[in-house]
Structures are given as C-alpha cells and as structure tokens.
Design a protein around this motif. Structure first.
Motif, PDB file in Angstrom:
ATOM      1  N   MET A 178       0.836  -1.181   0.000  1.00  0.00           N
ATOM      2  CA  MET A 178       0.000   0.000   0.000  1.00  0.00           C
ATOM      3  C   MET A 178       0.878   1.241   0.000  1.00  0.00           C
ATOM      4  O   MET A 178       1.832   1.346   0.752  1.00  0.00           O
ATOM      5  CB  MET A 178      -0.895  -0.002   1.244  1.00  0.00           C
ATOM      6  CG  MET A 178      -1.733   1.241   1.378  1.00  0.00           C
ATOM      7  SD  MET A 178      -2.709   1.164   2.893  1.00  0.00           S
ATOM      8  CE  MET A 178      -2.942   2.898   3.129  1.00  0.00           C
ATOM      9  N   LYS A 234       1.787   4.775   1.049  1.00  0.00           N
ATOM     10  CA  LYS A 234       1.467   5.557   2.237  1.00  0.00           C
ATOM     11  C   LYS A 234       1.451   7.033   1.867  1.00  0.00           C
ATOM     12  O   LYS A 234       2.460   7.606   1.498  1.00  0.00           O
ATOM     13  CB  LYS A 234       2.478   5.274   3.341  1.00  0.00           C
ATOM     14  CG  LYS A 234       2.401   3.834   3.788  1.00  0.00           C
ATOM     15  CD  LYS A 234       3.345   3.541   4.900  1.00  0.00           C
ATOM     16  CE  LYS A 234       3.208   2.085   5.306  1.00  0.00           C
ATOM     17  NZ  LYS A 234       4.124   1.704   6.336  1.00  0.00           N
ATOM     18  N   ASN A 279      -3.400  -4.206  16.862  1.00  0.00           N
ATOM     19  CA  ASN A 279      -3.868  -3.479  15.684  1.00  0.00           C
ATOM     20  C   ASN A 279      -2.773  -2.711  14.968  1.00  0.00           C
ATOM     21  O   ASN A 279      -3.070  -1.877  14.112  1.00  0.00           O
ATOM     22  CB  ASN A 279      -4.990  -2.514  16.106  1.00  0.00           C
ATOM     23  CG  ASN A 279      -6.170  -3.241  16.662  1.00  0.00           C
ATOM     24  OD1 ASN A 279      -6.687  -4.157  16.037  1.00  0.00           O
ATOM     25  ND2 ASN A 279      -6.586  -2.876  17.856  1.00  0.00           N
ATOM     26  N   CYS A 285      -2.642  -2.718  10.965  1.00  0.00           N
ATOM     27  CA  CYS A 285      -3.825  -2.292  10.224  1.00  0.00           C
ATOM     28  C   CYS A 285      -3.456  -1.142   9.289  1.00  0.00           C
ATOM     29  O   CYS A 285      -2.843  -0.163   9.702  1.00  0.00           O
ATOM     30  CB  CYS A 285      -4.918  -1.844  11.197  1.00  0.00           C
ATOM     31  SG  CYS A 285      -6.410  -1.317  10.372  1.00  0.00           S
ATOM     32  N   GLU A 286      -3.812  -1.265   8.023  1.00  0.00           N
ATOM     33  CA  GLU A 286      -3.509  -0.221   7.040  1.00  0.00           C
ATOM     34  C   GLU A 286      -4.765   0.383   6.430  1.00  0.00           C
ATOM     35  O   GLU A 286      -4.682   1.255   5.584  1.00  0.00           O
ATOM     36  CB  GLU A 286      -2.597  -0.782   5.954  1.00  0.00           C
ATOM     37  CG  GLU A 286      -1.220  -1.125   6.475  1.00  0.00           C
ATOM     38  CD  GLU A 286      -0.267  -1.537   5.374  1.00  0.00           C
ATOM     39  OE1 GLU A 286      -0.719  -1.690   4.211  1.00  0.00           O
ATOM     40  OE2 GLU A 286       0.913  -1.709   5.673  1.00  0.00           O
ATOM     41  N   ASN A 287      -5.924  -0.066   6.864  1.00  0.00           N
ATOM     42  CA  ASN A 287      -7.192   0.460   6.381  1.00  0.00           C
ATOM     43  C   ASN A 287      -7.502   1.747   7.152  1.00  0.00           C
ATOM     44  O   ASN A 287      -7.727   1.715   8.361  1.00  0.00           O
ATOM     45  CB  ASN A 287      -8.286  -0.585   6.592  1.00  0.00           C
ATOM     46  CG  ASN A 287      -9.622  -0.145   6.064  1.00  0.00           C
ATOM     47  OD1 ASN A 287      -9.868   1.042   5.859  1.00  0.00           O
ATOM     48  ND2 ASN A 287     -10.493  -1.114   5.853  1.00  0.00           N
ATOM     49  N   LEU A 288      -7.512   2.882   6.466  1.00  0.00           N
ATOM     50  CA  LEU A 288      -7.694   4.168   7.136  1.00  0.00           C
ATOM     51  C   LEU A 288      -9.053   4.288   7.819  1.00  0.00           C
ATOM     52  O   LEU A 288      -9.156   4.929   8.868  1.00  0.00           O
ATOM     53  CB  LEU A 288      -7.496   5.312   6.147  1.00  0.00           C
ATOM     54  CG  LEU A 288      -6.052   5.560   5.720  1.00  0.00           C
ATOM     55  CD1 LEU A 288      -5.992   6.626   4.644  1.00  0.00           C
ATOM     56  CD2 LEU A 288      -5.206   5.969   6.907  1.00  0.00           C
ATOM     57  N   ASP A 289     -10.074   3.673   7.261  1.00  0.00           N
ATOM     58  CA  ASP A 289     -11.388   3.712   7.900  1.00  0.00           C
ATOM     59  C   ASP A 289     -11.360   2.983   9.239  1.00  0.00           C
ATOM     60  O   ASP A 289     -11.927   3.455  10.226  1.00  0.00           O
ATOM     61  CB  ASP A 289     -12.458   3.111   6.991  1.00  0.00           C
ATOM     62  CG  ASP A 289     -12.716   3.957   5.756  1.00  0.00           C
ATOM     63  OD1 ASP A 289     -12.514   5.191   5.837  1.00  0.00           O
ATOM     64  OD2 ASP A 289     -13.105   3.396   4.723  1.00  0.00           O
ATOM     65  N   LYS A 290     -10.716   1.831   9.264  1.00  0.00           N
ATOM     66  CA  LYS A 290     -10.598   1.085  10.513  1.00  0.00           C
ATOM     67  C   LYS A 290      -9.761   1.861  11.523  1.00  0.00           C
ATOM     68  O   LYS A 290     -10.085   1.892  12.711  1.00  0.00           O
ATOM     69  CB  LYS A 290      -9.940  -0.282  10.264  1.00  0.00           C
ATOM     70  CG  LYS A 290     -10.869  -1.357   9.851  1.00  0.00           C
ATOM     71  CD  LYS A 290     -10.134  -2.681   9.833  1.00  0.00           C
ATOM     72  CE  LYS A 290     -11.057  -3.804   9.466  1.00  0.00           C
ATOM     73  NZ  LYS A 290     -10.360  -5.098   9.427  1.00  0.00           N
TER      74      LYS A 290
END
Length: 79
Positions: free
Chosen positions: A1, A3, A48, A51-56
């Motif tokens: 991903m 960044k 956590n 975690c790379e999901n910005l929403d999460k």
C-alpha cells in the motif's frame, strides 16, 4: 500500500492517543492498577499495529477516545 499524507496523519493521531493513555494512566495513584492498565493498552495497540485500512484506523481512534474519557472518569472516582 502506498502511504500518503492521510496515512501519516492517522499515524500521528494513533501515537498521540497512545501518549494520552499513558499520561492518564500514570496519573493514577495505584501502582498495581497502573501496571495492569499499561499492559492492557499496549496489548490493544499491538494487536492493531499492522492495520492499514484508514477507515478502521479512524474507527479505532474514535473508540480509543471514548475509552480514554471513560478511564479518566473511573480514575477520578477513585480519588
């Protein structure tokens, strides 16, 4: 991903949240509860960290802010 700026801003918010938790915990008068709380917070952040999901990440930050407010009220009640 890849960044981007949003990711680095989220990273800053997470680090600030962690520092805020530690400041709140170390204001506690009870050393036994303090070590237990520090371990709980570290474990939660460690679970956590990948975690790379910005929403999460935003969701976890919001939940963390709620928990820190609750923790502050609980520690204030102990005094």
């Amino acid at each position: 991903m890849k960044k981007d700026l949003k990711f680095f801003l989220a990273q800053y918010k997470v680090k600030k949240l962690y520092r805020d938790f530690m400041k709140t915990i170390y204001k506690s008068a009870n050393p036994d509860a303090r070590s237990e709380l520090v371990q709980m917070v570290r474990t939660e952040f460690e679970m956590n960290k990948n975690c790379e999901n910005l929403d999460k990440i935003d969701y976890y930050i919001a939940v963390g802010r709620q928990r820190i407010t609750y923790l502050k009220s609980m520690l204030d009640m102990q005094k």
